[in-house]
Every structure is written in C-alpha cells, then in structure tokens.
Design an enzyme around this catalytic site. Structure first.
Site, PDB file in Angstrom:
ATOM      1  N   CYS A  11      -6.080   7.716  11.116  1.00 29.27           N
ATOM      2  CA  CYS A  11      -6.053   6.509  10.284  1.00 29.27           C
ATOM      3  C   CYS A  11      -4.733   5.763  10.431  1.00 29.27           C
ATOM      4  O   CYS A  11      -4.664   4.550  10.222  1.00 29.27           O
ATOM      5  CB  CYS A  11      -6.338   6.845   8.825  1.00 29.27           C
ATOM      6  SG  CYS A  11      -5.133   7.943   8.048  1.00 29.27           S
ATOM      7  N   CYS A  32      -3.905   1.917  12.702  1.00 31.82           N
ATOM      8  CA  CYS A  32      -3.458   0.869  11.778  1.00 31.82           C
ATOM      9  C   CYS A  32      -2.604  -0.183  12.486  1.00 31.82           C
ATOM     10  O   CYS A  32      -1.589   0.152  13.120  1.00 31.82           O
ATOM     11  CB  CYS A  32      -2.651   1.490  10.641  1.00 31.82           C
ATOM     12  SG  CYS A  32      -2.015   0.265   9.470  1.00 31.82           S
ATOM     13  N   CYS A  77     -11.965   7.178  11.013  1.00 30.51           N
ATOM     14  CA  CYS A  77     -11.898   8.537  10.468  1.00 30.51           C
ATOM     15  C   CYS A  77     -13.025   9.410  11.023  1.00 30.51           C
ATOM     16  O   CYS A  77     -14.202   9.110  10.827  1.00 30.51           O
ATOM     17  CB  CYS A  77     -11.972   8.509   8.947  1.00 30.51           C
ATOM     18  SG  CYS A  77     -11.887  10.160   8.201  1.00 30.51           S
ATOM     19  N   CYS A 127      -9.194  -5.789   6.948  1.00 30.97           N
ATOM     20  CA  CYS A 127      -9.145  -4.715   7.939  1.00 30.97           C
ATOM     21  C   CYS A 127      -9.690  -3.407   7.364  1.00 30.97           C
ATOM     22  O   CYS A 127      -9.326  -3.002   6.254  1.00 30.97           O
ATOM     23  CB  CYS A 127      -7.710  -4.502   8.422  1.00 30.97           C
ATOM     24  SG  CYS A 127      -7.535  -3.186   9.641  1.00 30.97           S
ATOM     25  N   CYS A 153      -3.413  -5.575   3.700  1.00 24.10           N
ATOM     26  CA  CYS A 153      -4.475  -4.985   4.530  1.00 24.10           C
ATOM     27  C   CYS A 153      -5.586  -5.998   4.814  1.00 24.10           C
ATOM     28  O   CYS A 153      -6.287  -5.897   5.830  1.00 24.10           O
ATOM     29  CB  CYS A 153      -5.069  -3.752   3.843  1.00 24.10           C
ATOM     30  SG  CYS A 153      -4.015  -2.296   3.916  1.00 24.10           S
ATOM     31  N   ASP A 159       7.883  16.116  -2.942  1.00 21.51           N
ATOM     32  CA  ASP A 159       6.672  16.938  -3.027  1.00 21.51           C
ATOM     33  C   ASP A 159       6.930  18.218  -3.808  1.00 21.51           C
ATOM     34  O   ASP A 159       6.260  19.231  -3.589  1.00 21.51           O
ATOM     35  CB  ASP A 159       6.153  17.339  -1.633  1.00 21.51           C
ATOM     36  CG  ASP A 159       5.628  16.155  -0.849  1.00 21.51           C
ATOM     37  OD1 ASP A 159       5.319  15.142  -1.474  1.00 21.51           O
ATOM     38  OD2 ASP A 159       5.536  16.261   0.380  1.00 21.51           O
ATOM     39  N   CYS A 216      -8.911   1.890   9.540  1.00 26.77           N
ATOM     40  CA  CYS A 216      -8.675   3.287   9.145  1.00 26.77           C
ATOM     41  C   CYS A 216      -9.958   3.944   8.652  1.00 26.77           C
ATOM     42  O   CYS A 216     -10.206   5.132   8.920  1.00 26.77           O
ATOM     43  CB  CYS A 216      -7.583   3.371   8.081  1.00 26.77           C
ATOM     44  SG  CYS A 216      -7.934   2.456   6.547  1.00 26.77           S
ATOM     45  N   CYS A 224     -11.405  15.428   4.708  1.00 28.51           N
ATOM     46  CA  CYS A 224     -10.239  15.022   5.492  1.00 28.51           C
ATOM     47  C   CYS A 224      -9.779  16.158   6.408  1.00 28.51           C
ATOM     48  O   CYS A 224      -9.615  17.301   5.968  1.00 28.51           O
ATOM     49  CB  CYS A 224      -9.112  14.608   4.554  1.00 28.51           C
ATOM     50  SG  CYS A 224      -7.576  14.170   5.395  1.00 28.51           S
TER      51      CYS A 224
END
Length: 383
Positions: free
Chosen positions: A251, A255, A205, A198, A195, A141, A201, A221
C-alpha cells in the site's frame, strides 16, 4: 514562574529546531483532545478488526485519552523520522519469488530505542533551557496511545486511506514518536487530506485488507498475518502472501506521495545482512542461533524462530517449482514444531502441484500449452 505566551511561542520554535538537530525529520505540537476518535475506535474494536491484538482493547478508551497516560500533560510534541534505507532492491525482491521480501521498516535495527533516546534528549534539553521541571514522557509504540491521530493534529501529515500518516514532502516512510509534556505550548494546524479520489492502496492490497477508505481489517493484513498472528496462517491468505516473509509494503509502494520520500540519514536503519535481497532457501537454512545472532537488535527477532520458519514455508510454497525447495522443506519436517510442519506440508503440496504442471507442459507443444492455460483460467467453456 509560568512562562508567558511569548515565551511559549519562542520555546515552541526552539523545540522544533532542537528536534531537527537531533535528527528528526518532522516535528509538530498538538493538544491532547482525541475525543472525536473514541467512537471510531470502539466501532473498529466491535468489528473485531484488531484480530488477536488484545492489547488494542485491553486499555479501553485510554488510547484516545493520552492525558491519563501521563497526568499533568497538556501537549504532545510529535515527531517523524525517515526510515527509507539506501537500498533500491525492493521492487526487484518483491518480483522475485525466490527471494524473501521484508518490510522496509525492519531491515535495519529496531527503531524503538533509538527514537526513545532522542525524545528523552529533547525533553532534557527543554528542561535545561527553561530551568523548569517539565514533566515529560516519551512514547514510541510503548503505551496505548493513538499516535497517528496526534501526528495528524500536530500537522505532520494527514491519514491516508491505508490509515498511515502521509506527508506532502516525505510520503509515509517515517516512524512516529511522541513527547507528552505539561507546558501549554502553541499548537500546530492539521494539514489538508490530499488523497483525493485515489484508491491505489486499496486496489493493490493482496488480501483486500483495506475494507473501506481509512479502515483496515487487520485480520486480513499481511503485516498482521506475518508478525502479529499466532498459530497457523489461514489457508485463504497463503497464496496472496507470496514471498512476503515479514510485513508488507504494497500500500505504500503504490502510493503516489511516496515518490517524494527522502532516504534516511540514520545508519541504524540501513539494511543489514542482505535482508533486502536474500534467497528464501538461504534464510530457510538459518539455524535458530543464526536467527538470534543475525537479527540481534532487529524488530524481526520478536516473532521468534518458529514463526520465522512458518512465514518462510509459505513463501517457499509460493516460489517457482523446484526440486531443491522440495528437498529443503522435507528436511525440516518433524524437526521444529507441529505448526511449522503444517505450513511445510502446505508448501509441499503447492510445490508438487507446480512440478506436475511443469511435467505436463513439457510434453505439450506451445499451442496446446496456451490452450490448457486458457481452459484453466475459465476463459472458454469447452476444453
């Protein structure tokens, strides 16, 4: 002398072994061609989904061109490191509106320095073993780079509909890092997106920030709102934030692939100062020096004391009716900043309304209370 193809194959195998010995959970190797991600990045920015994160657009398409970050690089050694702490209090904390929920990744020490040091050690190990100046550069990052796209190309996992990288055996509870290097190592194969149909998530939210599969509007978010957002948090999101005071894991918690996630072996990632189950009032009563001291070396510290209180004020407003909470909020009015005062005032309004509801309920029998609740929810047309 350049290494032969066979030597590069053997070196790649050794690199993965060395990375494992350093504690990394996953490791893969990718090339640096992210051209297919350039237009999606521009489209995302054009929609202003990055909100106030100006750094997402300041470097233009450099994020999709990692070779320009470290000239001469031709490969990225991508790693994943599990961060799921031992504590099992998360679901309990999220359900208890008198406690503050903090995203799992930030409960321990900041991961940036730890992973960067490990990547640096890996680069030095490669140089020592090959006796070559490999021209490596670690990233955690720390530069404009599409790390999830590189991790996907390196076969570490696939991008879930929440835009996080998912691994079949480890879910999504892991940090990413990259070591750019100038050796043409053999690359790994991306894995299949698993995924399927599905949409758990997206459904879970609280603010509907996942606006489409694989697309997040950061402005909605909760992680963005409680960490990146400057100034006041829009009122339309305050109730949905609930007791989440730093980040959001909803989320990931829902999962199915996270059922297979492993606990971290890193002591630095274990929860400190009872941050996985702290009472809101206890955290609210921290003075600024408490905030700085107890969160020394924590990612949370970077938002600063003022924004810490802003987030806590919202959570206290969302907590069950309490005269103690009202008193605690009132004590900090005018003591910190106009920003904090704005959120305290909102929280007091929420608390006073709840106190009024509790008082009204106390004078009604249970049958009438139920009728009032039905009418309030609009489930009947006439009172």
């Amino acid at each position: 002398m350049p290494l032969s193809d066979q030597q590069l194959v053997e070196l790649a195998q050794n690199i993965k072994q060395w990375a494992t010995e350093l504690g990394f959970t996953y490791v893969g190797i990718s090339d640096l061609d992210l051209s297919e991600h350039e237009q999606p990045l521009l489209d995302w920015l054009d929609k202003n989904y990055h909100g106030e994160m100006d750094y997402m657009q300041n470097h233009g398409l450099l994020r999709a061109r990692p070779a320009e970050l470290h000239p001469g690089s031709v490969r990225s050694i991508c790693i994943g490191l599990d961060y799921l702490p031992q504590s099992a209090k998360f679901a309990q904390t999220l359900k208890d509106n008198n406690k503050g929920y903090i995203s799992r990744y930030s409960l321990g020490r900041d991961y940036h320095k730890l992973i960067r040091n490990k990547l640096k050690q890996l680069g030095q190990k490669i140089e020592q073993q090959t006796e070559l100046n490999t021209g490596f550069r670690p990233f955690v990052d720390s530069a404009p780079i599409l790390e999830r796209s590189l991790a996907e190309k390196a076969g570490i996992g696939w991008t879930g509909k929440h835009t996080l990288i998912l691994n079949e055996t480890g879910g999504s509870w892991f940090f990413l890092g990259e070591l750019l290097i100038n050796l043409p190592l053999p690359t790994d194969t991306p894995v299949e997106d698993k995924c399927g149909n599905c949409v758990a998530c997206m459904t879970i939210c609280p603010t509907q920030a996942i606006v489409a599969p694989y697309e997040v509007d950061a402005r909605r978010c909760i992680s963005y709102l409680t960490i990146e957002k400057k100034g006041p948090i829009p009122e339309e999101f305050r109730q949905a934030i609930g007791n989440r005071i730093y980040g959001c894991d909803d989320c990931q918690l829902v999962c199915p692939w996270n059922r297979f996630a492993s606990l971290t072996a890193e002591d630095d990632f274990q929860a400190r100062h009872n941050l996985d189950s702290s009472d809101l009032i206890e955290l609210w009563n921290w003075q600024e020096q408490d905030f700085l001291t107890k969160l020394q070396g924590s990612a949370i510290r970077r938002i600063g004391y003022e924004y810490w209180l802003r987030n806590l004020a919202i959570a206290l407003g969302n907590a069950p009716a309490s005269t103690e909470i009202i008193q605690q909020l009132q004590q900090k009015l005018g003591a910190v900043s106009e920003l904090v005062d704005e959120h305290i005032s909102w929280a007091l309004e929420q608390q006073h309304q709840k106190m009024t509801d509790v008082t009204l309920d106390a004078g009604l029998d249970k049958k009438t209370q139920r009728l009032v609740r039905v009418v309030e929810k609009g489930l009947v047309r006439d009172a």
